[in-house]
Design an enzyme around this catalytic site. Structure first.
Site, mmCIF file in Angstrom:
data_model
loop_
_atom_site.group_PDB
_atom_site.id
_atom_site.type_symbol
_atom_site.label_atom_id
_atom_site.label_comp_id
_atom_site.label_asym_id
_atom_site.label_seq_id
_atom_site.Cartn_x
_atom_site.Cartn_y
_atom_site.Cartn_z
ATOM 1 N N HIS A 1 -12.807 3.256 3.534
ATOM 2 C CA HIS A 1 -11.990 4.376 3.062
ATOM 3 C C HIS A 1 -12.907 5.533 2.676
ATOM 4 C CE1 HIS A 1 -9.051 1.042 2.388
ATOM 5 N NE2 HIS A 1 -8.224 1.950 2.859
ATOM 6 N N LYS B 1 3.071 -4.288 5.959
ATOM 7 C CA LYS B 1 3.253 -4.279 4.496
ATOM 8 C C LYS B 1 4.734 -4.182 4.127
ATOM 9 C CE LYS B 1 -1.033 -4.507 3.059
ATOM 10 N NZ LYS B 1 -1.476 -5.682 2.300
ATOM 11 N N SER C 1 0.852 -1.188 0.000
ATOM 12 C CA SER C 1 0.000 0.000 0.000
ATOM 13 C C SER C 1 0.889 1.239 0.000
ATOM 14 C CB SER C 1 -0.864 -0.006 1.258
ATOM 15 O OG SER C 1 -1.439 1.267 1.447
ATOM 16 N N SER C 2 0.360 2.346 -0.515
ATOM 17 C CA SER C 2 1.147 3.593 -0.560
ATOM 18 C C SER C 2 1.466 4.116 0.839
ATOM 19 C CB SER C 2 0.402 4.663 -1.357
ATOM 20 O OG SER C 2 -0.890 4.868 -0.826
ATOM 21 N N CYS C 3 0.792 3.589 1.880
ATOM 22 C CA CYS C 3 1.074 4.084 3.234
ATOM 23 C C CYS C 3 2.387 3.549 3.793
ATOM 24 C CB CYS C 3 -0.072 3.761 4.185
ATOM 25 S SG CYS C 3 -0.184 2.025 4.545
ATOM 26 N N TYR D 1 -0.180 -1.049 10.200
ATOM 27 C CA TYR D 1 -0.485 -1.663 8.890
ATOM 28 C C TYR D 1 0.715 -1.501 7.954
ATOM 29 C CZ TYR D 1 -3.204 -1.704 4.407
ATOM 30 O OH TYR D 1 -3.709 -1.918 3.147
HETATM 31 N N1 NDP Z 1 -8.587 -0.663 -0.779
HETATM 32 C C1 NDP Z 1 -7.556 0.175 -0.920
HETATM 33 O O1 NDP Z 1 -7.731 1.402 -1.053
HETATM 34 C C2 NDP Z 1 -6.168 -0.365 -0.942
HETATM 35 C C3 NDP Z 1 -5.879 -1.721 -0.816
HETATM 36 N N2 NDP Z 1 -4.567 -2.137 -0.833
HETATM 37 C C4 NDP Z 1 -4.213 -3.548 -0.679
HETATM 38 O O2 NDP Z 1 -4.847 -4.333 -1.677
HETATM 39 C C5 NDP Z 1 -5.140 -5.629 -1.154
HETATM 40 C C6 NDP Z 1 -6.620 -5.901 -1.313
HETATM 41 O O3 NDP Z 1 -7.367 -4.945 -0.615
HETATM 42 P P1 NDP Z 1 -8.939 -4.783 -0.810
HETATM 43 O O4 NDP Z 1 -9.390 -5.615 -1.938
HETATM 44 O O5 NDP Z 1 -9.216 -3.338 -0.793
HETATM 45 O O6 NDP Z 1 -9.491 -5.386 0.540
HETATM 46 P P2 NDP Z 1 -10.907 -6.041 0.859
HETATM 47 O O7 NDP Z 1 -11.159 -5.821 2.309
HETATM 48 O O8 NDP Z 1 -11.921 -5.572 -0.120
HETATM 49 O O9 NDP Z 1 -10.670 -7.572 0.594
HETATM 50 C C7 NDP Z 1 -9.774 -8.291 1.380
HETATM 51 C C8 NDP Z 1 -9.945 -9.763 1.113
HETATM 52 O O10 NDP Z 1 -9.075 -10.445 1.993
HETATM 53 C C9 NDP Z 1 -9.724 -11.582 2.486
HETATM 54 N N3 NDP Z 1 -9.254 -11.892 3.820
HETATM 55 C C10 NDP Z 1 -9.129 -11.034 4.866
HETATM 56 N N4 NDP Z 1 -8.697 -11.708 5.947
HETATM 57 C C11 NDP Z 1 -8.558 -13.008 5.565
HETATM 58 C C12 NDP Z 1 -8.167 -14.189 6.236
HETATM 59 N N5 NDP Z 1 -7.816 -14.182 7.528
HETATM 60 N N6 NDP Z 1 -8.145 -15.339 5.533
HETATM 61 C C13 NDP Z 1 -8.508 -15.369 4.239
HETATM 62 N N7 NDP Z 1 -8.868 -14.295 3.540
HETATM 63 C C14 NDP Z 1 -8.905 -13.120 4.203
HETATM 64 C C15 NDP Z 1 -11.211 -11.244 2.519
HETATM 65 O O11 NDP Z 1 -11.921 -12.449 2.331
HETATM 66 P P3 NDP Z 1 -13.504 -12.629 2.664
HETATM 67 O O12 NDP Z 1 -14.206 -11.608 1.804
HETATM 68 O O13 NDP Z 1 -13.815 -14.009 2.255
HETATM 69 O O14 NDP Z 1 -13.645 -12.350 4.133
HETATM 70 C C16 NDP Z 1 -11.349 -10.273 1.355
HETATM 71 O O15 NDP Z 1 -11.784 -10.944 0.185
HETATM 72 C C17 NDP Z 1 -4.697 -5.614 0.307
HETATM 73 O O16 NDP Z 1 -3.415 -6.164 0.402
HETATM 74 C C18 NDP Z 1 -4.647 -4.138 0.648
HETATM 75 O O17 NDP Z 1 -3.728 -3.885 1.661
HETATM 76 C C19 NDP Z 1 -3.543 -1.254 -0.986
HETATM 77 C C20 NDP Z 1 -3.775 0.069 -1.123
HETATM 78 C C21 NDP Z 1 -5.094 0.632 -1.117
HETATM 79 C C1 F7E Z 2 -5.356 3.286 1.376
HETATM 80 C C2 F7E Z 2 -4.926 3.861 2.691
HETATM 81 O O1 F7E Z 2 -6.046 4.236 3.474
HETATM 82 C C3 F7E Z 2 -5.800 4.748 4.766
HETATM 83 O O2 F7E Z 2 -5.259 6.022 4.707
HETATM 84 P P1 F7E Z 2 -6.034 7.294 4.190
HETATM 85 O O3 F7E Z 2 -5.668 7.557 2.788
HETATM 86 O O4 F7E Z 2 -5.793 8.410 5.134
HETATM 87 O O5 F7E Z 2 -7.514 6.776 4.268
HETATM 88 P P2 F7E Z 2 -9.017 7.199 4.179
HETATM 89 O O6 F7E Z 2 -9.503 6.882 2.826
HETATM 90 O O7 F7E Z 2 -9.736 6.535 5.312
HETATM 91 O O8 F7E Z 2 -9.082 8.778 4.454
HETATM 92 C C4 F7E Z 2 -8.618 9.729 3.545
HETATM 93 C C5 F7E Z 2 -8.937 11.123 4.005
HETATM 94 O O9 F7E Z 2 -10.366 11.313 3.898
HETATM 95 C C6 F7E Z 2 -10.866 11.909 5.102
HETATM 96 N N1 F7E Z 2 -12.278 11.582 5.271
HETATM 97 C C7 F7E Z 2 -13.305 12.476 5.250
HETATM 98 N N2 F7E Z 2 -14.462 11.890 5.519
HETATM 99 C C8 F7E Z 2 -14.182 10.558 5.672
HETATM 100 C C9 F7E Z 2 -14.998 9.451 5.953
HETATM 101 O O10 F7E Z 2 -16.215 9.542 6.133
HETATM 102 N N3 F7E Z 2 -14.367 8.245 6.018
HETATM 103 C C10 F7E Z 2 -13.015 8.097 5.831
HETATM 104 N N4 F7E Z 2 -12.451 6.868 5.886
HETATM 105 N N5 F7E Z 2 -12.219 9.171 5.584
HETATM 106 C C11 F7E Z 2 -12.800 10.369 5.501
HETATM 107 C C12 F7E Z 2 -9.939 11.366 6.162
HETATM 108 O O11 F7E Z 2 -9.997 12.133 7.345
HETATM 109 C C13 F7E Z 2 -8.587 11.448 5.452
HETATM 110 O O12 F7E Z 2 -8.089 12.761 5.518
HETATM 111 C C14 F7E Z 2 -4.778 3.998 5.550
HETATM 112 O O13 F7E Z 2 -5.248 3.914 6.884
HETATM 113 C C15 F7E Z 2 -4.334 2.772 4.911
HETATM 114 O O14 F7E Z 2 -5.322 1.786 5.037
HETATM 115 C C16 F7E Z 2 -4.071 2.923 3.458
HETATM 116 O O15 F7E Z 2 -3.174 2.331 2.928
#
Ligand code: NDP
Ligand code: F7E
Length: 326
Positions: free
Chosen positions: A193, A154, A121-123, A150
């Site tokens: 998010h 990563k 992840s970009s974090c 987190y």
């Molecule tokens: N969403 C975002 O903005 C970002 C995501 N990423 C990365 O991309 C990847 C995918 O994320 P994303 O699709 O958003 O996440 P989701 O939460 O949408 O999906 C995560 C998946 O992981 C599975 N999972 C979680 N815990 C377990 C476990 N203990 N055993 C088996 N499977 C598990 C879940 O399965 P089930 O549904 O069956 O519970 C689910 O399908 C991650 O590595 C995340 O860190 C990186 C940057 C940004």
């Molecule tokens: C992908 C990335 O996602 C996470 O980081 P983040 O980018 O800060 O995530 P975010 O999407 O939750 O928030 C973005 C911004 O948006 C604002 N904001 C406003 N209103 C709402 C709101 O209602 N919900 C949320 N979640 N944020 C809100 C919030 O306060 C912040 O300023 C990491 O923890 C980590 O998981 C990671 O890798």
């Protein structure tokens, strides 16, 4: 031949009939990868829900990998959440993700997985990294405290993949996505998010005729948003065109303020009321824009504009809103 990061090896097309395990196949990214692989003609895609296979369970993970013997793996299973979930449950984000990725990567080593893509992840980058953030700014400064647990998990995953390359010669790689969105995202108000949170909040306000909504923080942080179908396309592209130790950033190269994305979403769902900002909630990192020149040099750029991606995601949300609201 592709020359990136001192590595002159392009792995070439994957075998469409080989067993391909998508860990996390029901999630935002995993489900998009399955769609992309099906579209590309893969015939043997394997997935397990967390209820069927808990990847935190080392024995169960090894048993599954020995039985299925995948040739290719994308590790898109993780504990994932927005700023509030990350800052409230740091132990879970550290411990669950360390266990999931360590089990899958160790089992993939034992079972001789040929090509593997780990998703970070970009974090992972320092809170005050140069913008846009180049890959080599990893480990050059302090992390953003709202998601440091987190991020450390990563970073350990990236190192695990690099170590497998060094110690066992595995051609495995890592990709670092920016903030993602699309179908099958998490729309829960506290866990999600920002983008799905705002779609839900503004849509509910538009439906109810509310005069005001309140978002978190100041609205001034800048974020980059990539549609999950673009992300999935980049994943396949990298698995077929990149083999090097450096993680590769995946993004659009453009960012917006949270205020701007809020106004855009309000417009798409037809909300006409006021927007307030709750500054007692955290802003997180001030800007997170990835330098995507490495990926561009590898021949990939994003295709789905933010406007188009938002329209598609709002349409998907409307089709699924009743189920998501539970
Ligand atoms: N969403 C975002 O903005 C970002 C995501 N990423 C990365 O991309 C990847 C995918 O994320 P994303 O699709 O958003 O996440 P989701 O939460 O949408 O999906 C995560 C998946 O992981 C599975 N999972 C979680 N815990 C377990 C476990 N203990 N055993 C088996 N499977 C598990 C879940 O399965 P089930 O549904 O069956 O519970 C689910 O399908 C991650 O590595 C995340 O860190 C990186 C940057 C940004
Ligand atoms: C992908 C990335 O996602 C996470 O980081 P983040 O980018 O800060 O995530 P975010 O999407 O939750 O928030 C973005 C911004 O948006 C604002 N904001 C406003 N209103 C709402 C709101 O209602 N919900 C949320 N979640 N944020 C809100 C919030 O306060 C912040 O300023 C990491 O923890 C980590 O998981 C990671 O890798």
């Amino acid at each position: 031949m592709t020359a990136v990061d001192g590595v002159d090896f392009s792995p070439g097309p994957l075998d469409r009939d080989a067993t391909f395990y998508v860990a996390g196949h029901r999630g935002l990214v995993g489900s998009a990868i399955v769609r992309r692989l099906e579209g590309a003609g893969f015939t043997n895609i394997v997935g397990r829900s967390s209820a069927e296979l808990d990847l935190k369970d080392r024995d169960a993970t090894f048993a599954f990998m020995r039985e299925v013997q995948p040739r290719y793996v994308v590790l898109a299973a993780a504990k994932v959440g927005g700023i509030m979930a990350n800052s409230t449950y740091p132990v879970d984000f550290l411990s669950d993700n360390m266990r999931i990725q360590t089990n899958v990567l160790d089992a993939a080593l034992e079972t001789d997985v040929d090509r593997l893509l780990f998703l970070g992840s970009s974090c992972i980058y320092p809170k005050f990294a140069p913008q846009p953030i180049p890959e080599d700014s990893l480990l050059t400064g302090h992390l953003e405290p709202t998601n440091d647990a987190y991020a450390i998990a990563k970073i350990a995953g990236i190192l695990h993949v690099q170590a497998a390359r060094r110690q066992y010669g595995r051609p495995w790689i890592s990709a670092m996505p920016t903030n993602l969105y699309g179908p099958n995202d998490n729309f829960s108000p506290k866990g999600s998010h920002v983008l799905p949170a705002l779609i839900r909040r503004y849509d509910e306000a538009a439906q109810s005729g509310a005069g005001s909504v309140t978002n978190w923080g100041t609205g001034s942080p800048r974020r980059e948003f990539l549609h999950s179908d673009d992300m999935a396309d980049a994943c396949l592209h990298l698995m077929e065109n990149y083999d090097g130790p450096s993680q590769v950033n995946v993004g659009t190269g453009t960012d917006v303020t949270i205020k701007e994305i809020a106004e855009t979403i309000a417009g798409v769902v037809g909300y006409e009321g006021e927007t307030e900002w709750d500054t007692s909630k955290p802003d997180g990192t001030p800007q997170k824009l990835l330098d995507v020149s490495m990926l561009a040099n590898l021949g990939w750029t994003s295709q789905i504009s933010l406007e188009e991606g938002l329209r598609r995601t709002v349409a998907w949300y409307h089709e699924n809103a009743a189920r998501l609201r539970g």
